[in-house]
Every structure is written in structure tokens, then in C-alpha cells.
Scaffold this active site. Structure first.
Site, PDB file in Angstrom:
ATOM      1  N   PRO A   1       0.951  -1.265   0.018  1.00  0.00           N
ATOM      2  CA  PRO A   1       0.030   0.052  -0.013  1.00  0.00           C
ATOM      3  C   PRO A   1       0.888   1.448   0.091  1.00  0.00           C
ATOM      4  O   PRO A   1       1.852   1.420   0.712  1.00  0.00           O
ATOM      5  CB  PRO A   1      -0.911  -0.091   1.170  1.00  0.00           C
ATOM      6  CG  PRO A   1      -0.164  -1.061   1.985  1.00  0.00           C
ATOM      7  CD  PRO A   1       0.471  -2.095   1.179  1.00  0.00           C
ATOM      8  N   ASN A   2       0.172   2.390  -0.922  1.00  0.00           N
ATOM      9  CA  ASN A   2       0.888   3.644  -0.707  1.00  0.00           C
ATOM     10  C   ASN A   2       2.233   4.040  -1.719  1.00  0.00           C
ATOM     11  O   ASN A   2       2.705   4.853  -1.744  1.00  0.00           O
ATOM     12  CB  ASN A   2       1.092   4.131   0.603  1.00  0.00           C
ATOM     13  CG  ASN A   2      -0.260   4.435   1.433  1.00  0.00           C
ATOM     14  OD1 ASN A   2      -1.105   4.742   0.919  1.00  0.00           O
ATOM     15  ND2 ASN A   2      -0.035   3.582   2.502  1.00  0.00           N
TER      16      ASN A   2
ATOM     17  N   ARG B   1       5.470  10.993  -2.557  1.00  0.00           N
ATOM     18  CA  ARG B   1       5.133  10.489  -1.049  1.00  0.00           C
ATOM     19  C   ARG B   1       6.347  10.884  -0.218  1.00  0.00           C
ATOM     20  O   ARG B   1       7.453  10.269  -0.304  1.00  0.00           O
ATOM     21  CB  ARG B   1       4.947   9.243  -0.877  1.00  0.00           C
ATOM     22  CG  ARG B   1       4.598   8.517   0.277  1.00  0.00           C
ATOM     23  CD  ARG B   1       4.413   7.190   0.207  1.00  0.00           C
ATOM     24  NE  ARG B   1       4.132   6.438   1.689  1.00  0.00           N
ATOM     25  CZ  ARG B   1       4.398   5.236   1.755  1.00  0.00           C
ATOM     26  NH1 ARG B   1       4.783   4.471   1.053  1.00  0.00           N
ATOM     27  NH2 ARG B   1       4.009   4.965   3.246  1.00  0.00           N
TER      28      ARG B   1
ATOM     29  N   TYR C   1      11.395   8.754   1.084  1.00  0.00           N
ATOM     30  CA  TYR C   1      11.205   7.550  -0.181  1.00  0.00           C
ATOM     31  C   TYR C   1      11.882   8.175  -1.560  1.00  0.00           C
ATOM     32  O   TYR C   1      11.799   7.390  -2.387  1.00  0.00           O
ATOM     33  CB  TYR C   1       9.936   7.437  -0.300  1.00  0.00           C
ATOM     34  CG  TYR C   1       9.180   6.858   1.061  1.00  0.00           C
ATOM     35  CD1 TYR C   1       9.642   5.488   1.481  1.00  0.00           C
ATOM     36  CD2 TYR C   1       7.998   7.671   1.709  1.00  0.00           C
ATOM     37  CE1 TYR C   1       8.918   5.056   2.444  1.00  0.00           C
ATOM     38  CE2 TYR C   1       7.716   6.870   2.848  1.00  0.00           C
ATOM     39  CZ  TYR C   1       8.080   5.675   3.425  1.00  0.00           C
ATOM     40  OH  TYR C   1       7.205   4.926   4.484  1.00  0.00           O
TER      41      TYR C   1
ATOM     42  N   ASN D   1       8.001  -5.561  -1.397  1.00  0.00           N
ATOM     43  CA  ASN D   1       8.154  -4.366  -0.578  1.00  0.00           C
ATOM     44  C   ASN D   1       6.669  -4.447   0.069  1.00  0.00           C
ATOM     45  O   ASN D   1       5.894  -3.851  -0.557  1.00  0.00           O
ATOM     46  CB  ASN D   1       8.388  -2.913  -1.207  1.00  0.00           C
ATOM     47  CG  ASN D   1       8.326  -1.989  -0.270  1.00  0.00           C
ATOM     48  OD1 ASN D   1       8.183  -2.197   1.120  1.00  0.00           O
ATOM     49  ND2 ASN D   1       8.855  -0.738  -0.472  1.00  0.00           N
TER      50      ASN D   1
ATOM     51  N   ALA E   1       3.539  -0.948   4.443  1.00  0.00           N
ATOM     52  CA  ALA E   1       3.030  -0.782   6.098  1.00  0.00           C
ATOM     53  C   ALA E   1       2.557  -2.464   6.515  1.00  0.00           C
ATOM     54  O   ALA E   1       2.532  -2.748   7.581  1.00  0.00           O
ATOM     55  CB  ALA E   1       1.889   0.079   6.158  1.00  0.00           C
TER      56      ALA E   1
ATOM     57  N   HIS F   1       4.561  -4.696   8.775  1.00  0.00           N
ATOM     58  CA  HIS F   1       4.600  -4.592  10.413  1.00  0.00           C
ATOM     59  C   HIS F   1       3.131  -5.024  11.033  1.00  0.00           C
ATOM     60  O   HIS F   1       3.070  -5.078  12.259  1.00  0.00           O
ATOM     61  CB  HIS F   1       4.898  -3.169  10.749  1.00  0.00           C
ATOM     62  CG  HIS F   1       5.903  -2.397   9.886  1.00  0.00           C
ATOM     63  ND1 HIS F   1       7.086  -2.887   9.864  1.00  0.00           N
ATOM     64  CD2 HIS F   1       5.625  -1.341   9.000  1.00  0.00           C
ATOM     65  CE1 HIS F   1       7.768  -1.839   9.002  1.00  0.00           C
ATOM     66  NE2 HIS F   1       6.719  -1.069   8.587  1.00  0.00           N
TER      67      HIS F   1
ATOM     68  N   ASP G   1       1.838 -15.673   5.644  1.00  0.00           N
ATOM     69  CA  ASP G   1       1.430 -16.981   5.662  1.00  0.00           C
ATOM     70  C   ASP G   1       1.418 -17.371   3.915  1.00  0.00           C
ATOM     71  O   ASP G   1       1.399 -18.534   3.720  1.00  0.00           O
ATOM     72  CB  ASP G   1       0.304 -17.125   6.275  1.00  0.00           C
ATOM     73  CG  ASP G   1       0.261 -17.378   7.743  1.00  0.00           C
ATOM     74  OD1 ASP G   1       1.360 -17.430   8.499  1.00  0.00           O
ATOM     75  OD2 ASP G   1      -0.752 -17.412   8.471  1.00  0.00           O
TER      76      ASP G   1
ATOM     77  N   GLU H   1      12.967  -9.274   0.756  1.00  0.00           N
ATOM     78  CA  GLU H   1      12.186  -7.995   1.298  1.00  0.00           C
ATOM     79  C   GLU H   1      12.995  -6.745   0.928  1.00  0.00           C
ATOM     80  O   GLU H   1      14.151  -6.757   1.480  1.00  0.00           O
ATOM     81  CB  GLU H   1      12.074  -8.265   2.918  1.00  0.00           C
ATOM     82  CG  GLU H   1      11.211  -7.421   3.804  1.00  0.00           C
ATOM     83  CD  GLU H   1      11.091  -7.541   4.845  1.00  0.00           C
ATOM     84  OE1 GLU H   1      11.636  -8.700   5.691  1.00  0.00           O
ATOM     85  OE2 GLU H   1      10.843  -6.731   5.776  1.00  0.00           O
TER      86      GLU H   1
ATOM     87  N   HIS I   1      12.852  -2.487   1.408  1.00  0.00           N
ATOM     88  CA  HIS I   1      12.209  -1.379   2.113  1.00  0.00           C
ATOM     89  C   HIS I   1      13.088   0.023   1.354  1.00  0.00           C
ATOM     90  O   HIS I   1      14.244  -0.023   1.441  1.00  0.00           O
ATOM     91  CB  HIS I   1      12.138  -1.164   3.410  1.00  0.00           C
ATOM     92  CG  HIS I   1      11.517  -2.068   3.957  1.00  0.00           C
ATOM     93  ND1 HIS I   1       9.956  -2.279   4.065  1.00  0.00           N
ATOM     94  CD2 HIS I   1      11.693  -3.493   4.602  1.00  0.00           C
ATOM     95  CE1 HIS I   1       9.487  -3.397   4.671  1.00  0.00           C
ATOM     96  NE2 HIS I   1      10.603  -4.177   4.869  1.00  0.00           N
TER      97      HIS I   1
ATOM     98  N   SER J   1      13.050   3.000   2.425  1.00  0.00           N
ATOM     99  CA  SER J   1      13.625   3.776   3.759  1.00  0.00           C
ATOM    100  C   SER J   1      14.304   2.692   4.631  1.00  0.00           C
ATOM    101  O   SER J   1      14.015   1.630   4.726  1.00  0.00           O
ATOM    102  CB  SER J   1      12.510   4.425   4.580  1.00  0.00           C
ATOM    103  OG  SER J   1      11.462   3.417   4.856  1.00  0.00           O
TER     104      SER J   1
ATOM    105  N   ARG K   1      13.514   4.774  12.103  1.00  0.00           N
ATOM    106  CA  ARG K   1      12.124   5.193  11.964  1.00  0.00           C
ATOM    107  C   ARG K   1      11.468   4.788  13.256  1.00  0.00           C
ATOM    108  O   ARG K   1      12.141   4.424  14.235  1.00  0.00           O
ATOM    109  CB  ARG K   1      11.511   5.043  10.815  1.00  0.00           C
ATOM    110  CG  ARG K   1      12.244   5.625   9.443  1.00  0.00           C
ATOM    111  CD  ARG K   1      11.509   5.433   8.243  1.00  0.00           C
ATOM    112  NE  ARG K   1      10.334   5.998   8.261  1.00  0.00           N
ATOM    113  CZ  ARG K   1       9.383   5.906   7.459  1.00  0.00           C
ATOM    114  NH1 ARG K   1       9.402   5.268   6.266  1.00  0.00           N
ATOM    115  NH2 ARG K   1       8.230   6.767   7.309  1.00  0.00           N
TER     116      ARG K   1
ATOM    117  N   ARG L   1       7.742   0.365  13.226  1.00  0.00           N
ATOM    118  CA  ARG L   1       8.499  -0.258  11.990  1.00  0.00           C
ATOM    119  C   ARG L   1       9.719  -1.093  12.046  1.00  0.00           C
ATOM    120  O   ARG L   1      10.180  -1.452  11.186  1.00  0.00           O
ATOM    121  CB  ARG L   1       8.985   1.133  11.051  1.00  0.00           C
ATOM    122  CG  ARG L   1       7.693   2.154  10.653  1.00  0.00           C
ATOM    123  CD  ARG L   1       8.274   2.989   9.528  1.00  0.00           C
ATOM    124  NE  ARG L   1       7.061   4.359   9.622  1.00  0.00           N
ATOM    125  CZ  ARG L   1       6.133   4.350   8.915  1.00  0.00           C
ATOM    126  NH1 ARG L   1       5.824   3.258   8.119  1.00  0.00           N
ATOM    127  NH2 ARG L   1       5.488   5.292   9.164  1.00  0.00           N
TER     128      ARG L   1
HETATM  129  C1  DQA Z   1       8.393   1.200   3.401  1.00  0.00           C
HETATM  130  C2  DQA Z   1       8.516   1.108   4.854  1.00  0.00           C
HETATM  131  C3  DQA Z   1       7.208   1.016   5.751  1.00  0.00           C
HETATM  132  O1  DQA Z   1       7.350   1.290   7.198  1.00  0.00           O
HETATM  133  C4  DQA Z   1       6.124   1.831   5.102  1.00  0.00           C
HETATM  134  O2  DQA Z   1       4.905   1.631   5.719  1.00  0.00           O
HETATM  135  C5  DQA Z   1       6.153   1.839   3.669  1.00  0.00           C
HETATM  136  C6  DQA Z   1       7.172   1.839   2.708  1.00  0.00           C
HETATM  137  C7  DQA Z   1       9.518   1.489   2.705  1.00  0.00           C
HETATM  138  O3  DQA Z   1       9.701   0.888   1.441  1.00  0.00           O
HETATM  139  O4  DQA Z   1      10.644   2.137   2.944  1.00  0.00           O
HETATM  140  O5  DQA Z   1       4.864   2.182   3.307  1.00  0.00           O
HETATM  141  O6  DQA Z   1       8.190  -0.417   3.226  1.00  0.00           O
END
Ligand code: DQA
Length: 148
Positions: free
Chosen positions: A10-11, A18, A23, A75, A78, A81, A88, A99, A101, A103, A108, A112
Site C-alpha cells: 500500500p501507498n 510521497r 522515499y 516491499n 505498512a 509490520h 502466511d 524483502e 524497503h 527507507s 524510524r 516499523r
Molecule cells: C516501506 C517502509 C514501511 O514502514 C512503510 O509503511 C512503507 C514503505 C519502505 O519502503 O521504506 O509504506 O516499506
């Protein structure tokens, strides 16, 4: 030829605009274009998926299993976490994954610092910006090469 699936939670569709202090300014579509080229140059296929919905990401992982996807780069955003359900799905399908990320989640907020994925992942890349996706793909291609 192997297939690598890159999953974005998401996002992440808002990457580029953003919170650039966390990011950066690279849009998700630019990362997609670059990774598809790297994979194609190496003779492999790269599939790309982003969703803001947990169940859609889960369903995509289930179909990846049926499609014979060799490797996942994820990735979970959110959901990193919060989502035992997404964890699963990866566990159930047993597709190896890295995995990513953008950031540094450990620099942070405390909420997180926990990832429901990192203990199952081949590895985790965080804090290296958009480049993290590329480094993950290089590692995935190396592993795919080792098994072919
Ligand atoms: C993220 C880090 C997460 O904590 C955050 O909720 C994101 C992006 C990252 O790519 O740094 O949406 O996964």
C-alpha cells in the site's frame, strides 16, 4: 527463462511524491521499467504488481505459485509490520523471496522495527532508496542462475 515477481504494498503507488525525505523522488513506474530491462537483458521475465489491498497481494502470491514464479521481491510497505496473512501466503507457497524497503525502517518509529517477513526472507534490503529493488533483483538473478 525464469519469472521473477515484484510485489508492492500500500501507498507505494505514491512513490516519487510521497514523503521524499524517506522515499526519495523516483516514481514506482521508473523502478518497474528499469527492473524489467535488467531482467530481460539477463534472459528472464519480470512481472510487476502493486496493490493497496491486502487480499489482492495474497491472491497474487497464490497465483504466482500456480504460474511457476521462481522468485519474489516484495516491499510489503505498512503490511510489513502488521500482516500475518501476507506472511502466511509466502510461507504456504514457499517461493523464495527478498524483502525490500526504500527507507531504513530501523531508523524510524519503533513500530516499523518489526517485520513479519524478515525471518523467512532470503535477505532484506532497506534504507538504500529505489536502488534497493535493483540490488534485490541482482541477488535474485544470481540465485536463479545457481539453480538452473
Ligand atoms: C516501506 C517502509 C514501511 O514502514 C512503510 O509503511 C512503507 C514503505 C519502505 O519502503 O521504506 O509504506 O516499506
Amino acid at each position: 527463462m525464469a519469472t521473477v515477481l515484484v510485489l508492492n504494498g500500500p501507498n507505494l503507488n505514491l512513490l516519487g511524491s510521497r514523503e521524499p525525505r524517506y522515499y526519495g523522488k523516483t516514481p514506482l513506474a521508473n523502478i518497474e521499467t528499469k527492473l524489467k530491462k535488467i531482467a530481460a537483458d539477463a534472459g528472464h521475465e519480470l512481472l510487476w504488481y502493486q496493490s493497496n489491498a491486502e487480499h489482492e497481494l495474497i491472491n497474487r502470491i497464490h497465483s504466482a505459485h500456480n504460474e511457476g514464479v521462481a522468485f519474489v521481491i516484495i516491499n510489503p510497505a505498512a503490511f510489513t509490520h502488521t500482516s500475518i496473512a501476507l506472511r502466511d501466503a509466502l510461507s504456504a507457497t514457499a517461493i523464495p523471496f527478498i524483502e525490500v524497503h526504500v527507507s531504513n525502517i530501523y531508523a524510524r518509529e519503533a513500530f516499523r522495527h518489526n517485520s513479519y517477513f524478515s525471518d523467512m526472507a532470503i535477505g532484506q534490503i532497506c534504507g538504500l532508496g529505489a536502488g534497493g529493488y535493483e540490488y534485490a533483483l541482482l541477488a535474485a538473478l544470481e540465485r536463479i542462475g545457481d539453480t538452473q
